[in-house]
Design an enzyme around this catalytic site. Sequence first.
Site, PDB file in Angstrom:
ATOM      1  N   GLU B  77       0.807  -1.217   0.000  1.00  0.00           N
ATOM      2  CA  GLU B  77       0.000   0.000   0.000  1.00  0.00           C
ATOM      3  C   GLU B  77       0.846   1.276   0.000  1.00  0.00           C
ATOM      4  OE1 GLU B  77      -2.889  -0.185   3.154  1.00  0.00           O
ATOM      5  OE2 GLU B  77      -3.931  -1.890   2.248  1.00  0.00           O
ATOM      6  N   GLY B 186      -6.192   1.023  15.007  1.00  0.00           N
ATOM      7  CA  GLY B 186      -6.756   0.125  16.016  1.00  0.00           C
ATOM      8  C   GLY B 186      -8.186   0.482  16.382  1.00  0.00           C
ATOM      9  N   ASP B 297     -19.294   1.811   9.812  1.00  0.00           N
ATOM     10  CA  ASP B 297     -17.836   1.738   9.633  1.00  0.00           C
ATOM     11  C   ASP B 297     -17.351   2.693   8.546  1.00  0.00           C
ATOM     12  OD1 ASP B 297     -15.255   0.939  10.042  1.00  0.00           O
ATOM     13  OD2 ASP B 297     -15.460  -1.014   9.083  1.00  0.00           O
ATOM     14  N   TRP B 384      -9.510   4.237   1.749  1.00  0.00           N
ATOM     15  CA  TRP B 384      -8.430   5.121   2.188  1.00  0.00           C
ATOM     16  C   TRP B 384      -7.612   5.672   1.027  1.00  0.00           C
ATOM     17  CZ3 TRP B 384      -3.674   3.783   0.552  1.00  0.00           C
ATOM     18  CH2 TRP B 384      -3.497   2.455   0.153  1.00  0.00           C
TER      19      TRP B 384
END
Lengths: 257, 536
Positions: B77, B186, B297, B384
């Site tokens: 990534e 996290g 989410d 993202w």
Amino acid sequence: MNSLQTCLSLLVVLLVVTTSPSSLAQHETGADLLGGERAFRDYCANCHGPDGDLIGQVDLGHNNFRQPYSDEEIAGIIMNGIPNTPMPPTPRVTEEQAYMLVAYLRSLGERDDGALSGNVARGQTLYEGRGKCMDCHMINGRGSVLGPDLSSIALVRSAKELEQSLLEPDSEVQPGNRFYSVQTSNGEMVSGRLLNHDAFTVQMLDSNETLRSFEKSQLISFGFSNPDMPSLATGYTQQEIADLVAYLSTLRRGAAQ
Amino acid sequence: MKKNSVLLIVALLISKAGFSQVSFDDILSADNDANWLSYSQNLFNQRHSGLDQVNTGNVAELELQWVWQARSLEKFEATPLVVDGVLYTVQAPNDVIALDAGTGRIFWTYNHEPAPARTCCGRVNRGLAILGNTLFMGTVDGRLLAIDARSGNLIWNTEVADADALYSITMPPMVVEDKVYIGTAGGDLGIRGYVAAYDVTTGAEIWKTYTIPGPGEPGHESWSADSWQTGGAAIWNAGAYDQEANLVYWGTGNPAPDWDGRSRLGDNLYSDSVVAFDADTGEIKWHYQFTPHDEMDYDSTQVPVLVDRQWDGRLRKLMLWANRNGLMYVLDRVTGEFLHGKPYVNVNWMNGFDESGRPIRAPGMVPSVEGTLIRPHVHGAINWAPTAYSPKHDLYYVAHWEDSGILAIEGQFPQALGVNRRQTTMGDVALEPFLNNNEEARGVIRAYDPDTLDAVWEFDLGNITWGGVLTTDGDIVFGGGKDGYFVALDASSGELLWKANLGGQVNAAPMSYAVNGKQYIAIAAGTALFTFALPE
């Protein structure tokens, strides 16, 4: 000596070797000591350090243990560890190897090589001043990245090895510290620490601390060269060498506390 | 900038003797096109290269130059950095690699073996930051490392967060002046997120600000009971910086637990928000929450894109944001004022905005016992992957999913529908057959008008995408998708100009640089980094 005496002598020798490994510590051979040294590097130096003095009050190189131990007790500790302490058992060490290790450690303790005692402060002054060591080496972020970083050198090199490197720097050069020189098509001579090379290209960190990459087909010449590390055998006294070794022996960044 | 002048500057840069230390001015500069000095080239994150050697007239001639295979089976990534012909990237999870940017040959490797750490979505890393001769990297075991860019030697190693407490780091750090910033991932595992600034020289902490307010702080009331202590709001992607405003910006992640909001009643500030921090003190100056009380989410960890352009007749400092929740935004980045927002994909969880810019929930569009089809998917319209803005074309380019949805079930992980069930793996590295029909999620690259947020053109990628985009002064948009294609599109029309099958899923964003006057385009796919350039 008649044949009976010969047979008895042989039997005695066999009995000593096969029934009492502990006797190795007193009757060791050169091969035993070499085997013990090898085992020390394989199983002990990672935690205890190359001189055996990285763990608390223990200095294996001078036979300073937490308490006086017999050969049998040391061999037992090597194989079985010390319960409730960081000293682990080492099941891969055979009993014979354990006694070789004992013999090796005992030999270190008995050694009196007449070496001069170095002064750490004087060594550091020499390192940072007249010795110009910082021109090529780095310690804890200070200095150059051209040569090996010495911040943790005492974790991987014994005092004896450090002394040898100062006096005969070309005698043992790690593959990651080899030097290489090229001449480019416009005549530029470039030398530095070799980082990588293949059939067509070469990568190095040059004396200006610049990462450089070259196509070999574009070079007039290329090949290995000697590091620019000078020998301190001339121009420095034995005491100064001892001082430098004493200073370098304190460099243990990242060592377990 | 014209081609010849770019090449001259490039040649001057490359012919310099000695390794150039990267100054903060270099990082801020918009004219440093041969190099790529931060995650999205500069701290405005426009991901626009001023290089134009490769352009619409010749891009079809692009040829593979070199490939670097990572010794890793994790997703690739990271976006590389390039400094004067040296390319730095990360071999996941946390090995730093220095390569000759012209040949792909290795200068050095720094190996960091992370302590055991739990991450939600792979032991990944998105890239590095650099200042002077020092590279910075966050690690999955919660550490921030400083590494000498010349030798690959470790300079310092600071603990940012406790991996045993389920913190991790996957984002690229950001450097501003003498500070390096890093946040903590996290959020899906119940951490309390924060971002912190460290001294670039020593690694000493300068400030640390939680993204969930503690007792007595504004916003604390938006969490019921003790839910704030484990509410997530992680920061796990690149930030942005405005020098005049002296603000640093990051998007924040979802509130935890992700799909069940019953234990954390309230808006759950500052989850799913963009937060502006004082760069020197870490004080929160403003925030805008994209999805209050999220149960889908919808992390808002997209990379902020900063743009100075006309708005309502005057020049304003703006922030463009294509969000995971399916909405696109224009914000005033000095004040946080909501200026414009609208869905850019099929969205059914909201019906417009109120006067303050808060989304108005669509009735019944919440998790239910029998399941509620909510669009977009839990993985979002975009996740993202970074977007791009071309000042030359004044267009905002986004690679994203269209027509995605998922069944939200009260108290359970949402259930994907039909073949979209496959999409619940977050960016696997393996290619797999694409079986969606026309009514199921697909991938697109679109150009959006930053005034209206309307799509100007669309390129249909077919399969969904986890990749980002790059735009250049050569009037090209580069991007890739889950099917392993890397494409070059006309920045004005979206027309396909060139493509290459890389044989591995694109999980990163492209970038461009130049060495000795030659422009390269780089993209990671599968577990390798590929570079392309014109034939000599």
